[in-house]
Design an enzyme around this catalytic site. Sequence first.
Site, short mmCIF file in Angstrom:
data_model
loop_
_atom_site.label_atom_id
_atom_site.label_comp_id
_atom_site.label_asym_id
_atom_site.label_seq_id
_atom_site.Cartn_x
_atom_site.Cartn_y
_atom_site.Cartn_z
N ASP A 65 9.35 3.93 6.18
CA ASP A 65 8.03 3.38 5.87
C ASP A 65 7.31 3.14 7.19
OD1 ASP A 65 5.85 1.85 4.50
OD2 ASP A 65 7.27 1.92 2.84
N HIS B 217 2.36 5.85 4.57
CA HIS B 217 3.53 5.04 4.91
C HIS B 217 4.41 5.72 5.98
CE1 HIS B 217 3.10 1.92 1.79
NE2 HIS B 217 2.59 2.89 1.05
N GLU C 247 -0.33 5.63 -2.07
CA GLU C 247 -1.24 4.82 -1.26
C GLU C 247 -1.80 5.54 -0.03
OE1 GLU C 247 0.00 0.31 -2.32
OE2 GLU C 247 1.16 1.21 -0.70
#
Length: 658
Positions: A321, A391, A456
């Site tokens: 991440d 990420h 995202e």
Amino acid sequence: MDTTPLQVDIDLQTNDRDELFVTMKLLNRSGEDLRNWSLQFDLPKSIAAGAHTSLLSHIGSHVTLAPDQPIALPAGANRSLQFTGHPAIIQRISDLPSGIYVDTGDRYLTAELRSHNLTQGEGHDTQPDSGSTPAGYSQASTDRVVASANDFSTSTESSVAVIPRPMQSTPRAGMFHYEGPISYCTEPLAADAIAWLAELFPGTLAQDPKSYEDAQLRFLPTSTLHPGAYEIDVRTSHIDIRASDRAGFFYAIATLVQQLSVEPGVATQTPCIELRDQPRFAYRGLMLDCARHFHRKEVIFKLLDLMALYKLNYFHWHLTDDEGWRIEIDAFPELTRIGAWRGAEEVLEPQFGSGPDRYGGYYSKSDIRAVVAYAKARQITVIPEIDIPGHSRAALKSLPDLLVEEDDQSSYCSAQLYTDNVLNPALPGTYEFLHKVLDEVCELFPGRYIHLGADEVPPGVWELSPACQALMAAEGYHTVWDLQGHLLRNLQSHLADKGRVLVGWEEAAHGDKLDHSAIICAWSGIASAAETAALGHRVIACPAPFAYLDMAWDNSIEEPGFHWAGTANLETCYAYEPENLERGADFAKQLLGVQSLLWSELIVSPERLDYMLFPRVLAIAEVAWSPRGSKNWEDFQCRVSLQHTLLDHSRLRTHSSP
């Protein structure tokens, strides 16, 4: 580093315009004057500078504040800095600034949070609507469940204190009672089950008897049961177990372990009963995020034992991440040399309370092989997640020469407040990087599924990238969002050539750009699972209001956890029903199963991990295994309370590495 603590007092005030003002008063107890200082801490919410304060940087959760005019902080004196934001940014104690320290330019002084005025109410406990949040307990602890269960009989409705609740159970009179080690007959399909039982309860099992009839524990293979199904017949003189595969025998032992009374120097006993059981869903998962906070492999071994006990069979391992890269890759040693560590002197800044010292870690290839083997012996498949193209900050900061386009002037900000965390799908280096990483990942993880995130990606990304604009023109793409599909299709094909299936979060299905063989984790709510299935994808249901175990138990300010998806107590989790009969048989066919998730922004220790997982993960385990329509809340509460002795068993609490 000088560890002499400074002290910080936090004052929270709101005005009539619904603005929160946070004043951090810093007391200098270092014994010397501090000059050219800044105050640094972690707060993963958008803020602005307050009175007489400059916001020097806000990278992810890491904030740097300083006085707007140079001002010394004499020994024994205090100075205040202020920031502002929406009242919802601080609702619980776990929302307060963490990892606080002062940077003087030549050293770092840690600071202790001495006091705050956060109280229940006063506008600080706003709860978003989760869609279904029954009234719950005042704290997320198993002890509260015990207190509730004391109102019920210790003899459960199902007459078997097992989680997940078996499909059928018929009690008999009497007990299986044996003073010495239990003799058993061998069966190759039961080898994993026998080994696990012997490991959990050393000395319980004896050598094979001279004949099948003499055995107290008998394993009987049969071809008539479904995969994972089992039957147990407990008599006063012996126990018969029937199954058609390794998983079935193993799950039978998991059930038996929950029923056995095994103490050193005390006879082994269990109630006589006949059980028939099989899983509702083929996929019963648990995801653990090890990127935000690194969890040692010994913690993973313990977690796998607990997953096995409650018949969860997929461990989704979130390994990369923005805040950390946790998997050793031979092709790119920089990923763990740089990307596995955070700190004031590291390439990656402190995040989520990690402080100024070097912090982090990674799993070597030998660690990963050990985890995969340990899981396999417990009928658990490990699914690695390499989260891309968003990420990806840890990777980008580790390999900037390969992964960063210098001429890209795109401006964006991710949900986690990063402006530099997305891979560029138009750079050849991106494909070189991902292909080599996935090649090594596939060598380490033999399971069919490889999770690639795809969640995202923020607006604004790639819009001012010359390389992306050139790729769009060459391919005839109309929007930059076509570029994510371009990248994912390439990786899906790369994985397919290795016999693997791409798994992604629900954003991977947006725009219908992937082959429908991709499996989608539907996380945003109950409806998203059906909507994704309607696109043609198989779905793993993991809706945040019910399955995200990083959500707080309730609205008490003492409860750790986030609250953007509401609160989730044990009853909330148990009430979740993944199948919507109104969607019809096609939806049911597309639904692979259910998964609970624990994101680890707030999981700073094994104790906190246990606290957030249990007992709520038991509710999701039962949702995933037990037949639809078999729920009984009072009965479940009682069965949860009866799990305490087992969960406290030393071999499950502090497991050593193999």
